[in-house]
Design a protein around this motif. Structure first.
Motif, PDB file in Angstrom:
ATOM      1  N   THR A 155       0.844  -1.195   0.000  1.00 41.12           N
ATOM      2  CA  THR A 155       0.000   0.000   0.000  1.00 41.12           C
ATOM      3  C   THR A 155       0.882   1.249   0.000  1.00 41.12           C
ATOM      4  O   THR A 155       1.779   1.381   0.841  1.00 41.12           O
ATOM      5  CB  THR A 155      -0.905   0.015   1.242  1.00 41.12           C
ATOM      6  N   PRO A 156       0.667   2.183  -0.943  1.00 38.57           N
ATOM      7  CA  PRO A 156       1.510   3.382  -0.991  1.00 38.57           C
ATOM      8  C   PRO A 156       1.299   4.269   0.242  1.00 38.57           C
ATOM      9  O   PRO A 156       0.154   4.510   0.639  1.00 38.57           O
ATOM     10  CB  PRO A 156       1.034   4.103  -2.261  1.00 38.57           C
ATOM     11  N   VAL A 157       2.402   4.731   0.841  1.00 39.56           N
ATOM     12  CA  VAL A 157       2.296   5.630   1.990  1.00 39.56           C
ATOM     13  C   VAL A 157       2.245   7.090   1.544  1.00 39.56           C
ATOM     14  O   VAL A 157       1.966   7.976   2.354  1.00 39.56           O
ATOM     15  CB  VAL A 157       3.472   5.431   2.975  1.00 39.56           C
ATOM     16  N   ASP A 158       2.518   7.329   0.257  1.00 42.88           N
ATOM     17  CA  ASP A 158       2.562   8.714  -0.233  1.00 42.88           C
ATOM     18  C   ASP A 158       1.366   9.051  -1.121  1.00 42.88           C
ATOM     19  O   ASP A 158       1.384  10.036  -1.854  1.00 42.88           O
ATOM     20  CB  ASP A 158       3.875   8.980  -0.974  1.00 42.88           C
ATOM     21  N   SER A 159       0.319   8.207  -1.072  1.00 39.73           N
ATOM     22  CA  SER A 159      -0.918   8.530  -1.808  1.00 39.73           C
ATOM     23  C   SER A 159      -2.068   7.787  -1.140  1.00 39.73           C
ATOM     24  O   SER A 159      -1.860   6.924  -0.295  1.00 39.73           O
ATOM     25  CB  SER A 159      -0.806   8.104  -3.277  1.00 39.73           C
ATOM     26  N   GLY A 160      -3.277   8.103  -1.543  1.00 42.47           N
ATOM     27  CA  GLY A 160      -4.448   7.459  -0.952  1.00 42.47           C
ATOM     28  C   GLY A 160      -4.904   6.236  -1.714  1.00 42.47           C
ATOM     29  O   GLY A 160      -5.989   5.719  -1.458  1.00 42.47           O
ATOM     30  N   GLN A 161      -4.084   5.760  -2.644  1.00 44.51           N
ATOM     31  CA  GLN A 161      -4.512   4.635  -3.485  1.00 44.51           C
ATOM     32  C   GLN A 161      -4.490   3.315  -2.720  1.00 44.51           C
ATOM     33  O   GLN A 161      -3.674   3.093  -1.835  1.00 44.51           O
ATOM     34  CB  GLN A 161      -3.610   4.537  -4.718  1.00 44.51           C
ATOM     35  N   SER A 162      -5.411   2.436  -3.138  1.00 45.51           N
ATOM     36  CA  SER A 162      -5.486   1.089  -2.574  1.00 45.51           C
ATOM     37  C   SER A 162      -4.982   0.086  -3.608  1.00 45.51           C
ATOM     38  O   SER A 162      -5.055   0.323  -4.816  1.00 45.51           O
ATOM     39  CB  SER A 162      -6.937   0.761  -2.202  1.00 45.51           C
ATOM     40  N   VAL A 163      -4.478  -1.051  -3.135  1.00 41.78           N
ATOM     41  CA  VAL A 163      -3.997  -2.097  -4.036  1.00 41.78           C
ATOM     42  C   VAL A 163      -5.037  -3.221  -4.203  1.00 41.78           C
ATOM     43  O   VAL A 163      -4.811  -4.174  -4.939  1.00 41.78           O
ATOM     44  CB  VAL A 163      -2.664  -2.696  -3.533  1.00 41.78           C
ATOM     45  N   VAL A 164      -6.169  -3.105  -3.525  1.00 42.25           N
ATOM     46  CA  VAL A 164      -7.159  -4.184  -3.494  1.00 42.25           C
ATOM     47  C   VAL A 164      -7.723  -4.477  -4.887  1.00 42.25           C
ATOM     48  O   VAL A 164      -7.802  -5.639  -5.317  1.00 42.25           O
ATOM     49  CB  VAL A 164      -8.309  -3.846  -2.514  1.00 42.25           C
ATOM     50  N   TYR A 165      -8.123  -3.435  -5.613  1.00 39.94           N
ATOM     51  CA  TYR A 165      -8.690  -3.614  -6.959  1.00 39.94           C
ATOM     52  C   TYR A 165      -7.672  -4.264  -7.881  1.00 39.94           C
ATOM     53  O   TYR A 165      -7.981  -5.231  -8.599  1.00 39.94           O
ATOM     54  CB  TYR A 165      -9.125  -2.249  -7.503  1.00 39.94           C
ATOM     55  N   HIS A 166      -6.441  -3.745  -7.870  1.00 40.88           N
ATOM     56  CA  HIS A 166      -5.361  -4.268  -8.699  1.00 40.88           C
ATOM     57  C   HIS A 166      -5.150  -5.764  -8.439  1.00 40.88           C
ATOM     58  O   HIS A 166      -5.113  -6.580  -9.368  1.00 40.88           O
ATOM     59  CB  HIS A 166      -4.083  -3.474  -8.389  1.00 40.88           C
ATOM     60  N   GLU A 167      -5.046  -6.140  -7.178  1.00 41.69           N
ATOM     61  CA  GLU A 167      -4.811  -7.534  -6.811  1.00 41.69           C
ATOM     62  C   GLU A 167      -5.983  -8.425  -7.229  1.00 41.69           C
ATOM     63  O   GLU A 167      -5.787  -9.524  -7.772  1.00 41.69           O
ATOM     64  CB  GLU A 167      -4.584  -7.658  -5.306  1.00 41.69           C
ATOM     65  N   SER A 168      -7.201  -7.963  -6.998  1.00 43.73           N
ATOM     66  CA  SER A 168      -8.390  -8.770  -7.295  1.00 43.73           C
ATOM     67  C   SER A 168      -8.535  -9.045  -8.784  1.00 43.73           C
ATOM     68  O   SER A 168      -8.873 -10.167  -9.190  1.00 43.73           O
ATOM     69  CB  SER A 168      -9.648  -8.070  -6.766  1.00 43.73           C
ATOM     70  N   ILE A 169      -8.282  -8.033  -9.625  1.00 48.58           N
ATOM     71  CA  ILE A 169      -8.412  -8.191 -11.073  1.00 48.58           C
ATOM     72  C   ILE A 169      -7.435  -9.254 -11.572  1.00 48.58           C
ATOM     73  O   ILE A 169      -7.794 -10.142 -12.368  1.00 48.58           O
ATOM     74  CB  ILE A 169      -8.154  -6.847 -11.792  1.00 48.58           C
ATOM     75  N   ILE A 170      -6.195  -9.182 -11.119  1.00 51.47           N
ATOM     76  CA  ILE A 170      -5.179 -10.146 -11.570  1.00 51.47           C
ATOM     77  C   ILE A 170      -5.502 -11.551 -11.059  1.00 51.47           C
ATOM     78  O   ILE A 170      -5.408 -12.533 -11.794  1.00 51.47           O
ATOM     79  CB  ILE A 170      -3.773  -9.699 -11.108  1.00 51.47           C
ATOM     80  N   LYS A 171      -5.910 -11.633  -9.809  1.00 47.72           N
ATOM     81  CA  LYS A 171      -6.223 -12.940  -9.216  1.00 47.72           C
ATOM     82  C   LYS A 171      -7.396 -13.594  -9.950  1.00 47.72           C
ATOM     83  O   LYS A 171      -7.357 -14.805 -10.251  1.00 47.72           O
ATOM     84  CB  LYS A 171      -6.543 -12.776  -7.728  1.00 47.72           C
ATOM     85  N   MET A 172      -8.425 -12.832 -10.274  1.00 49.37           N
ATOM     86  CA  MET A 172      -9.592 -13.386 -10.989  1.00 49.37           C
ATOM     87  C   MET A 172      -9.197 -13.892 -12.365  1.00 49.37           C
ATOM     88  O   MET A 172      -9.640 -14.963 -12.797  1.00 49.37           O
ATOM     89  CB  MET A 172     -10.699 -12.326 -11.094  1.00 49.37           C
TER      90      MET A 172
END
Length: 361
Positions: A155-172
């Motif tokens: 998870t980036p500490v220098d922005s408000g972005q989440s990695v959840v969507y990115h991970e879920s798309i690749i996993k699916m």
């Protein structure tokens, strides 16, 4: 239990193997893996790793694309020349290294499916293109349910972005191909690939194109993981803006003739040195802040190593610059040494391969 321990032993053994790497060749068919797979999904490249005999074998594909208008004539030419592409609507999407060749021919830049380590929100077809690029490296496995371990940013500490969507798309997507997908933090993958002799204890830092991923691990357990959204692309862009040169030209200079160990000879090299130092200081400042603010730091009896991987850590003299900057910071953990990974461009894929082996059913 005995079988599980055997898998762990195989994984530890694999972590000490040498990597044999190559680029994806034009017209080459994707592989149908037999056995666990490691997959490094980076902003710049995607790397697939397999455990074969005495070595870990990796194949690298450029994570980029280029679009051209559809026509039946063009399609025949693309097919005859074994160009990697898919078609959608009224466009051809040229993939991987083929895209780079087209971009160079048109004197322009390729487009990317990812930005700053995560799926790009600016590319409407980014997900489909990423899936197609992965598909140039792997097909369905020979045995359904084969374990595939893919890299994930912290998870980036220098922005408000989440990695959840990115991970879920690749996993699916990987699941639809018939794999059993698991993810591994990029920093932890660095630890798994490089720190077997240190009992998988230390700080792994993967410095890629879109971001830097950091992991403090104790006996292979990720204690702290995070990322900063600065990497090689940031250096290229900022140097380009500073000296009035295209980022692609700066990247070429950075990867061919630039040496951090030597005094700069021109404006571009001066700016490269400035922004390399800026990136290193930003990274170490974040590491100091994150470690001091955490209550999860284990009591480690002896100093631990920092291992650096990724293309951004490649210039000659990078380790020395990092060591010099490290002296300016006060970390709550004593560092024994700073080392560069044995094969920085393939470290993440190798670490993912090691994790996949350990999870093999």
């Amino acid at each position: 239990m005995t079988e599980e321990m055997g898998n762990i032993d195989n994984a530890i053994e694999a972590s000490q193997k040498t990597v044999v790497s190559r680029e994806k060749e034009t017209g080459e068919d994707a592989e149908r893996p037999k056995g666990p797979v490691g997959l490094d999904i980076g902003t710049s490249h995607i790397v697939m790793a397999q455990n074969k005999g005495k070595n870990i074998h990796t194949i690298k594909q450029l994570n980029a694309f280029f679009t051209i208008p559809y026509s039946k004539f063009t399609k025949k030419i693309l097919v005859d020349n074994e160009v990697t592409f898919f078609e959608k609507g009224d466009m051809f999407y040229i993939l991987g290294y083929s895209a780079e060749n087209f971009a160079n021919m048109f004197n322009t830049n390729t487009r990317r499916t990812m930005e700053k380590g995560l799926l790009s929100a600016r590319e409407d077809e980014g997900i489909n293109v990423l899936q197609a690029i992965i598909g140039t490296l792997i097909k369905r496995p020979k045995n359904p349910g084969e374990v595939i371990c893919f890299s994930m940013p912290g998870t980036p500490v220098d922005s408000g972005q989440s990695v959840v969507y990115h991970e879920s798309i690749i996993k699916m997507y990987l699941a639809t191909l018939g794999y059993n997908p698991i993810s591994i933090n990029e920093g932890l993958a660095t630890v798994m690939a490089e720190l077997a002799e240190d009992n998988f204890t230390g700080i792994g830092i993967s410095m890629g194109g879109g971001m830097c991923n950091i992991c403090l691990a104790y006996l292979s357990v990720p204690v702290i993981t995070y990322s900063i959204q600065k990497g090689g692309d940031y250096i290229d862009q900022m140097v380009g803006i500073s000296v009035g040169e295209p980022a692609t030209k700066v990247k070429t200079i950075k990867e061919s003739t630039f040496r951090l160990a030597k005094p700069p000879k021109n404006r571009v090299e001066t700016a490269l040195q400035i922004y390399y130092d800026d990136l290193i200081h930003t990274l170490l400042h974040s590491l100091q802040d994150v470690l001091h603010s955490s209550d999860k730091i284990p009591k480690i009896a002896k100093p631990i190593p920092i291992v650096l991987a990724g293309g951004t850590a490649l210039p000659t003299g990078f380790k020395e610059h990092f060591e010099k900057a490290l002296k300016e910071f006060n970390l709550p953990i004593e560092i024994s040494e700073v080392r560069i990974a044995e094969d920085p461009l393939n470290t993440t894929a190798k670490g993912a391969m090691v994790m996949a082996l350990s999870e093999e059913i």
